[in-house]
Design an enzyme around this catalytic site. Structure first.
Site, PDB file in Angstrom:
ATOM      1  N   LEU A  71     -19.578 -13.386  23.870  1.00  0.00           N
ATOM      2  CA  LEU A  71     -18.161 -13.062  23.690  1.00  0.00           C
ATOM      3  C   LEU A  71     -17.931 -11.972  22.656  1.00  0.00           C
ATOM      4  O   LEU A  71     -16.836 -11.421  22.578  1.00  0.00           O
ATOM      5  CB  LEU A  71     -17.379 -14.317  23.284  1.00  0.00           C
ATOM      6  N   ARG A 120     -14.511  -9.642  22.456  1.00  0.00           N
ATOM      7  CA  ARG A 120     -13.659  -9.867  21.287  1.00  0.00           C
ATOM      8  C   ARG A 120     -13.832  -8.798  20.226  1.00  0.00           C
ATOM      9  O   ARG A 120     -12.888  -8.448  19.524  1.00  0.00           O
ATOM     10  CB  ARG A 120     -13.975 -11.247  20.690  1.00  0.00           C
ATOM     11  N   VAL A 147      -5.982 -13.002  26.571  1.00  0.00           N
ATOM     12  CA  VAL A 147      -7.323 -13.085  27.152  1.00  0.00           C
ATOM     13  C   VAL A 147      -8.398 -13.235  26.083  1.00  0.00           C
ATOM     14  O   VAL A 147      -8.166 -12.992  24.901  1.00  0.00           O
ATOM     15  CB  VAL A 147      -7.620 -11.848  28.029  1.00  0.00           C
ATOM     16  N   GLU A 148      -9.596 -13.613  26.540  1.00  0.00           N
ATOM     17  CA  GLU A 148     -10.771 -13.810  25.669  1.00  0.00           C
ATOM     18  C   GLU A 148     -10.481 -14.805  24.540  1.00  0.00           C
ATOM     19  O   GLU A 148     -10.955 -14.658  23.425  1.00  0.00           O
ATOM     20  CB  GLU A 148     -11.242 -12.471  25.071  1.00  0.00           C
ATOM     21  N   GLY A 149      -9.681 -15.829  24.844  1.00  0.00           N
ATOM     22  CA  GLY A 149      -9.293 -16.813  23.840  1.00  0.00           C
ATOM     23  C   GLY A 149      -7.924 -16.482  23.293  1.00  0.00           C
ATOM     24  O   GLY A 149      -7.762 -15.504  22.572  1.00  0.00           O
TER      25      GLY A 149
END
Length: 751
Positions: free
Chosen positions: A311, A315, A437-439
């Site tokens: 990730l 991120r 997105v991405e958390g």
């Protein structure tokens, strides 16, 4: 003595902590063990070594990377028409898709040995940043194959056979990847996913093989409607023990060609009106061989570890790059617009109410880019920056949201009315995409950055937790005894530093010798010590309960974010040669950060469950002591940095003045240049008290000068004007069966 301490003092503490501390779940353990810490650990220590920060090489493009920026990347920017993409076609043009494939935009992170470009994290970031200034759909389309997805996971964890087959096909665009993680039930809590695969035997290419029967329902998957290779996260079950003794291996990542029977892709979501390819995908009894598990059968059940490790790209690189583009574009356009737009015969950039958001815009543009550069530098040293990447994702995208909102306020109706000449509305619509997105930022801030990050970055806490988790009582006690007493000594030193720096105004805190920004380094060291001591007190008095105190954890995450961003800003100023005309901006960012840290620390202490600990923290850290926001005079000077021409503006707004931009930005740049060039003429007219026509008639203005002023008026009018449409043109913008968004032809499918 050590035996006495361990058995009489440490052991009761160990037993109490073991009972009080909730056990780590497997996903929590894998998240804590994934990646590594870096500058975040220095900040968490309470005594950061500035030499380590300043010795990190500033990121730079290599010759081939620069050639790619000047060639294919610029060419692609010039091919993009964001209004047409979002409002007419609903997709990138076929020519753009083909150009991306042939120029290997989808293979930037794939090593050259496999046919990719093998770019550094910084080059990857620069490409995404540059594309994001022109078209969010194009940037996201390039971003996804180069961040979390099959390419990244194969590069890090794939078998040699998987790499040899798939990576060249991904690099040259024969395969278009997507990655399916989010499902209806599982968003931030991946452990809740119902998508599953059962180990069994089945037919694959005419042979009976050991494989997995998959069923899934995913949503929000970027590139899913057009992908040919789906990376899939699912829960693996092995009830018959065909892989081993564990009937529930857990979250696993595998490769699924989308031409297999039972795979459904093609339907699309519309993400806030931003027309990149995104949609759901489902699978019904899809059979793949176990060899399609990324890394092979030995990596069954290790999917969460893979995801946490990988990730960092999404991120730490992709989304901060998009945010950097958004903040830069907002600062550049707002500064230029405020300079050319006049009310009451005065540029609105001179109004104090406008100068406040202009200064914030300049600060966010400088700060986000500084933090992006520092993060890329760390990644290019080969570090897997799990905590910093999470911090960067939520911080950069949140600052982008603030910047776009400030820009919208300054532009007012100009930014509200949509059309081909509106250079802000597409970014405004896309902000929630970056936030989510991405958390999602809410979860990243309140659970990950401090809840997991502080544990990971603390010099002793993770070792203590792992000692408590040790199944061997004697070994766990021995390890806990070592790390606990080191922690105690660390806490005492941190408390002393925090108090000493608070009462002396950080006068004796460490800083680079003789630098103009030395007082800012010292003040930052003061707040680092206060943060570290507060974190220690939180761990001591709240312990495992921190998991449930998300508001407190969120404030602590915000403090760590401010410490990191301000560190990056100070480093950027040093790396770029300490430009005197940038220092006002550096001071503004630092002072704003210190004021926010002070307020956050005060709120954190006020909400501490233990009032005794709160009293001690307030007495030691003195959170309310001398942390004012920037003065009005400093704010006005920072606003002028983006509303007046000069080297500082050129550095801050790099790449927004050249070719490859929208018609609106090109018109704005032209009007700004003409405004600055005509300033002496307009000043002369004001002194004469005449209009241009009167001065021309009186012989006080030449025909060429009058033509220059007329050209300026036309250029400004073009920028201030807003788009409108005939009924027929307007109808063509509405989605109907006749003008529905098309799906591009997919590349060659995997066999």
């Amino acid at each position: 003595m050590s035996s006495f301490r361990k058995n009489r003092i440490t052991k009761p503490i160990f037993n109490w902590a073991k009972g009080a501390m909730p056990g780590l779940s497997q996903t929590e353990r894998e998240a804590l063990e994934a990646g590594e810490v870096w500058w975040d650990a220095e900040l968490m220590s309470g005594n950061p070594d500035w030499t380590k920060l300043l010795d990190v090489p500033a990121p730079a493009l290599g010759p081939e990377e620069q050639a790619f920026m000047d060639g294919p990347c610029l060419n692609l920017c010039q091919m993009l028409d964001d209004w047409t993409i979002n409002r007419t076609d609903g997709d990138l043009s076929p020519a753009v898709w083909e150009y991306m494939r042939t120029q290997r935009f989808f293979g930037m992170i794939i090593p050259r040995d496999y046919g990719g470009l093998g770019f550094s994290a910084f080059a990857h970031s620069e490409v995404v940043r540059r594309l994001s200034m022109v078209s969010i759909p194009a940037a996201v389309t390039v971003m996804v194959p180069n961040s979390l997805g099959p390419g990244e996971l194969l590069h890090l964890f794939g078998t040699d056979g998987q790499k040899d087959y798939w990576l060249p096909r991904l690099a040259d665009g024969r395969e278009l990847p997507a990655f399916g993680l989010t499902s209806d039930e599982a968003g931030s809590d991946a452990s809740a996913m119902l998508d599953h695969g059962v180990v069994c035997r089945g037919e694959w290419q005419g042979q009976d093989v050991l494989g997995i029967r998959l069923n899934w329902s995913k949503r929000y998957i970027t590139l899913a409607p057009v992908c040919t290779l789906l990376g899939l996260a699912f829960k693996l079950q092995d009830p018959d023990g065909l892989l081993g003794d564990n009937p529930e291996p857990g979250i696993t990542c595998a490769l699924v060609p989308t031409n297999l029977p039972g795979v459904d892709t093609g339907r699309r979501h519309i993400p806030a009106g931003t027309m990149f390819q995104n949609g759901p995908t489902t699978g019904n009894d899809v059979f793949i061989p176990v060899d399609n598990i990324i890394g092979g059968a030995d990596q069954a059940g290790k999917g969460w570890m893979m995801l946490m490790s990988a990730l960092a790209a999404g991120r730490g690189v992709s989304l901060p790059s998009l945010a950097c583009a958004g903040t830069t574009l907002a600062a550049h356009s707002s500064g230029a617009y405020a300079r050319i737009r006049e009310q009451f015969n005065l540029p609105i950039a001179k109004f104090g109410g406008i100068q406040e958001p202009l200064a914030r815009l300049a600060a966010n543009a400088y700060a986000v880019n500084a933090a992006r550069n520092l993060t890329c530098a760390g990644l290019d040293e080969g570090r897997a920056l799990s905590v910093i990447s999470a911090l960067m994702k939520y911080t950069a995208t949140d600052r982008m949201r603030a910047a776009i909102n400030d820009a919208m306020d300054i532009h007012a109706g100009k930014a509200v009315i949509d059309g081909p000449m509106n250079y802000l509305s597409a970014n405004y619509r896309a902000v929630p995409v970056g936030i989510t997105v991405e958390g999602a930022n809410i979860v990243t801030r309140s659970l990950m950055v401090f809840g997991q990050g502080a544990i990971r970055a603390h010099p002793h806490l993770l070792d203590e937790i792992l000692a408590l988790e040790d199944g061997q009582q004697d070994a766990g006690l021995a390890a806990f005894d070592t790390h606990f007493w080191r922690h105690v000594r660390h806490s005492i030193r941190t408390m002393a530093r925090s108090f000493g720096r608070a009462v002396t105004g950080a006068r004796f805190a460490p800083a680079p010798h003789g630098a103009r920004d030395a007082p800012l380094f010292r003040e930052l060291a003061r707040w680092s010590a206060a943060y570290a001591f507060t974190a220690d007190m939180a761990f001591l008095t709240i312990g495992g309960g921190l998991k449930r105190m998300e508001m407190l954890s969120g404030r602590m995450a915000d403090i760590l974010s401010e410490l990191y961003i301000t560190s990056a800003v100070l480093k950027r100023w040093q790396d770029e040669g300490r430009h005197a005309d940038d220092f006002d901006l550096v001071a503004y960012i630092a002072q704003s950060s210190f004021a926010r840290i002070s307020a956050l620390l005060d709120e954190t202490i006020a909400n501490f469950p233990s009032r005794g600990a709160a009293f001690l923290l307030r007495a030691i850290t003195l959170p309310r002591a001398v942390a004012r926001r920037p003065s009005d005079a400093l704010t006005a000077r920072c606003a002028a940095l983006i509303s007046e021409p000069g080297p500082a503006r050129d550095r801050l707004c790099a790449d927004v003045t050249g070719p490859g931009h929208s018609a609106g930005i090109i018109a704005l740049n032209d009007a700004f240049d003409k405004t600055i060039a005509a300033d002496p003429l307009r000043r002369r007219l004001r002194e004469l008290g005449m209009t241009a026509a009167q001065a021309l008639e009186a012989g006080l203005l030449t025909q060429a000068e009058k033509a220059q002023l007329d050209a300026l008026a036309q250029a400004v009018a073009k920028v201030i004007a807003v788009d409108d449409f005939t009924p027929a043109e307007f109808a063509a913008l509405l989605p109907t069966p006749d003008n529905a968004a098309r799906t591009p032809q997919q590349p060659e499918a995997a066999e």
